[in-house]
Write a protein that holds these residues in place. Structure first.
Motif, PDB file in Angstrom:
ATOM      1  N   LEU A 104      -4.740  23.992   9.936  1.00  0.00           N
ATOM      2  CA  LEU A 104      -4.594  24.503  11.207  1.00  0.00           C
ATOM      3  C   LEU A 104      -4.222  23.302  12.208  1.00  0.00           C
ATOM      4  N   ASP A 105      -4.495  22.065  11.748  1.00  0.00           N
ATOM      5  CA  ASP A 105      -4.301  20.799  12.817  1.00  0.00           C
ATOM      6  C   ASP A 105      -2.897  20.357  12.613  1.00  0.00           C
ATOM      7  N   GLY A 106      -1.884  21.062  12.680  1.00  0.00           N
ATOM      8  CA  GLY A 106      -0.202  20.363  12.689  1.00  0.00           C
ATOM      9  C   GLY A 106       0.713  21.460  13.218  1.00  0.00           C
ATOM     10  N   PRO A 107       1.944  21.116  13.582  1.00  0.00           N
ATOM     11  CA  PRO A 107       2.915  21.883  13.986  1.00  0.00           C
ATOM     12  C   PRO A 107       3.747  22.533  13.001  1.00  0.00           C
ATOM     13  N   ASP A 108       4.237  21.627  11.867  1.00  0.00           N
ATOM     14  CA  ASP A 108       4.956  21.958  10.693  1.00  0.00           C
ATOM     15  C   ASP A 108       4.239  21.820   9.461  1.00  0.00           C
ATOM     16  N   ALA A 109       5.162  21.822   8.350  1.00  0.00           N
ATOM     17  CA  ALA A 109       4.551  21.601   7.002  1.00  0.00           C
ATOM     18  C   ALA A 109       3.969  20.481   6.732  1.00  0.00           C
ATOM     19  N   VAL A 110       4.493  19.460   7.595  1.00  0.00           N
ATOM     20  CA  VAL A 110       4.350  17.904   7.166  1.00  0.00           C
ATOM     21  C   VAL A 110       3.509  17.116   7.983  1.00  0.00           C
ATOM     22  N   HIS A 111       3.624  17.211   9.324  1.00  0.00           N
ATOM     23  CA  HIS A 111       2.780  16.701  10.255  1.00  0.00           C
ATOM     24  C   HIS A 111       1.374  16.922  10.717  1.00  0.00           C
ATOM     25  N   TYR A 112       0.514  16.130  11.108  1.00  0.00           N
ATOM     26  CA  TYR A 112      -0.784  16.812  11.649  1.00  0.00           C
ATOM     27  C   TYR A 112      -0.848  16.208  13.327  1.00  0.00           C
ATOM     28  N   PHE A 113      -1.641  16.920  13.866  1.00  0.00           N
ATOM     29  CA  PHE A 113      -2.207  16.413  15.155  1.00  0.00           C
ATOM     30  C   PHE A 113      -2.977  15.117  15.179  1.00  0.00           C
ATOM     31  N   ASN A 114      -3.478  14.924  16.271  1.00  0.00           N
ATOM     32  CA  ASN A 114      -4.207  13.561  16.608  1.00  0.00           C
ATOM     33  C   ASN A 114      -5.418  13.438  15.577  1.00  0.00           C
ATOM     34  N   ILE A 151       0.983  -1.148  -0.163  1.00  0.00           N
ATOM     35  CA  ILE A 151      -0.075  -0.108   0.210  1.00  0.00           C
ATOM     36  C   ILE A 151       0.850   1.265  -0.148  1.00  0.00           C
ATOM     37  N   TRP A 152       0.888   1.831  -1.113  1.00  0.00           N
ATOM     38  CA  TRP A 152       1.633   3.247  -1.194  1.00  0.00           C
ATOM     39  C   TRP A 152       0.829   4.366  -0.392  1.00  0.00           C
ATOM     40  N   PHE A 153       1.434   5.036   0.595  1.00  0.00           N
ATOM     41  CA  PHE A 153       0.844   6.239   1.132  1.00  0.00           C
ATOM     42  C   PHE A 153       1.068   7.316   0.260  1.00  0.00           C
ATOM     43  N   LYS A 154       0.216   7.855  -0.675  1.00  0.00           N
ATOM     44  CA  LYS A 154       0.326   9.019  -1.444  1.00  0.00           C
ATOM     45  C   LYS A 154       0.436  10.252  -0.440  1.00  0.00           C
ATOM     46  N   LEU A 155       1.484  10.917  -0.887  1.00  0.00           N
ATOM     47  CA  LEU A 155       1.669  12.168  -0.225  1.00  0.00           C
ATOM     48  C   LEU A 155       0.529  13.128   0.002  1.00  0.00           C
ATOM     49  N   HIS A 156       0.286  13.285   1.531  1.00  0.00           N
ATOM     50  CA  HIS A 156      -0.887  14.033   1.931  1.00  0.00           C
ATOM     51  C   HIS A 156      -0.385  15.578   1.756  1.00  0.00           C
ATOM     52  N   LYS A 157      -1.475  16.586   1.922  1.00  0.00           N
ATOM     53  CA  LYS A 157      -1.203  18.151   1.481  1.00  0.00           C
ATOM     54  C   LYS A 157      -0.051  18.263   2.493  1.00  0.00           C
ATOM     55  N   LEU A 158       0.683  19.262   1.950  1.00  0.00           N
ATOM     56  CA  LEU A 158       1.824  19.715   3.058  1.00  0.00           C
ATOM     57  C   LEU A 158       1.424  21.205   3.034  1.00  0.00           C
ATOM     58  N   HIS A 159       1.642  21.611   4.339  1.00  0.00           N
ATOM     59  CA  HIS A 159       1.126  23.089   4.680  1.00  0.00           C
ATOM     60  C   HIS A 159       2.328  23.970   4.984  1.00  0.00           C
ATOM     61  N   ARG A 160       2.942  24.527   4.110  1.00  0.00           N
ATOM     62  CA  ARG A 160       4.130  25.288   4.178  1.00  0.00           C
ATOM     63  C   ARG A 160       3.915  26.609   4.850  1.00  0.00           C
ATOM     64  N   GLU A 161       2.761  26.996   4.673  1.00  0.00           N
ATOM     65  CA  GLU A 161       2.130  28.180   5.250  1.00  0.00           C
ATOM     66  C   GLU A 161       2.064  28.260   6.827  1.00  0.00           C
ATOM     67  N   ARG A 162       2.400  27.029   7.365  1.00  0.00           N
ATOM     68  CA  ARG A 162       2.459  26.975   8.922  1.00  0.00           C
ATOM     69  C   ARG A 162       3.474  27.815   9.494  1.00  0.00           C
ATOM     70  N   PRO A 163       3.474  28.461  10.641  1.00  0.00           N
ATOM     71  CA  PRO A 163       4.673  29.391  11.055  1.00  0.00           C
ATOM     72  C   PRO A 163       5.945  28.574  11.103  1.00  0.00           C
ATOM     73  N   LEU A 164       6.099  27.244  11.614  1.00  0.00           N
ATOM     74  CA  LEU A 164       7.447  26.682  11.679  1.00  0.00           C
ATOM     75  C   LEU A 164       7.937  26.691  10.348  1.00  0.00           C
ATOM     76  N   CYS A 165       7.207  26.502   9.247  1.00  0.00           N
ATOM     77  CA  CYS A 165       7.767  26.181   7.760  1.00  0.00           C
ATOM     78  C   CYS A 165       8.199  27.407   7.240  1.00  0.00           C
ATOM     79  N   ARG A 166       7.096  28.334   7.393  1.00  0.00           N
ATOM     80  CA  ARG A 166       7.272  29.688   6.791  1.00  0.00           C
ATOM     81  C   ARG A 166       8.318  30.593   7.485  1.00  0.00           C
ATOM     82  N   GLU A 167       8.937  30.327   8.793  1.00  0.00           N
ATOM     83  CA  GLU A 167       9.877  31.015   9.081  1.00  0.00           C
ATOM     84  C   GLU A 167      11.261  30.339   8.927  1.00  0.00           C
ATOM     85  N   ASP A 168      11.360  29.274   8.271  1.00  0.00           N
ATOM     86  CA  ASP A 168      12.460  28.476   8.011  1.00  0.00           C
ATOM     87  C   ASP A 168      12.478  28.619   6.418  1.00  0.00           C
TER      88      ASP A 168
END
Length: 190
Positions: free
Chosen positions: A165-175, A104-121
């Protein structure tokens, strides 16, 4: 999930799904948020830290059902170009995992580079462009289909205002979002 041997082969995206699955099956499990491999034989679950197609270690011996994803690190830290990525992914899916009952291939989910941790890096922001994200997503799906792998697609769930809004960085999500992704995967597996 009884009598299934499931292996999650990938980076922290799959590790987070595996952790949530393990805790649903047995809340007492001590799941480590490490980069190492973990095994839970009583529930038939294994995780293998393989963040890049260039360093894949999983094979058909690791499980009857293998969930695999290698994209985010290959877009950034291990970037060698899209042609090298595609060639290596073909080898992983067509050679290394040949003979596996289910891939089973996990297709890349949506990345959110607009989140502050990514936007500041600057490196994070430049690496995770929508154009690059879409190119890697397209390669992954095409190669997975050609190899006969099933596609685990949560893009529609993660391309929402809530998930943004449900994640800390560009890649990960909360529960919440990770839990919905896991529910989709369980519907595929069971």
């Amino acid at each position: 999930l009884k009598d299934k041997k499931i292996a999650f082969c990938g980076d922290s995206l799959l590790r987070n799904l595996a952790e949530m699955l393990a805790k649903r099956l047995d809340p007492s499990l001590a799941f480590s948020k490490s980069w190492g491999d973990q095994s839970f034989p009583l529930i038939g679950l294994n995780t293998y830290w393989t963040p890049s197609v260039f360093f894949q270690q999983c094979s058909s011996k690791h499980g009857s059902t293998i969930i695999i994803s290698e994209t985010v690190w290959d877009m950034g830290a291990y970037f060698r170009g899209v042609d090298a990525y595609e060639k290596s992914l073909r080898k992983v899916l067509n050679v290394d995992l040949k003979g596996t009952e289910r891939v089973i291939w996990f297709k890349l989910h949506k990345l959110h580079r607009e989140r502050p941790l990514c936007r500041e890096d600057p490196k994070c922001y430049e690496t995770n462009t929508p154009k690059k994200e879409e190119k890697f997503r397209e390669i992954g799906v095409r190669v997975a289909r050609e190899s006969g792998a099933e596609i685990f697609d949560t893009y529609g769930v993660t391309n929402t205002t809530f998930s943004a809004l449900d994640g800390p960085d560009a890649v990960h999500y909360f529960n919440t979002t990770t839990g919905v992704e896991l529910d989709i995967l369980l519907n595929m597996i069971c």
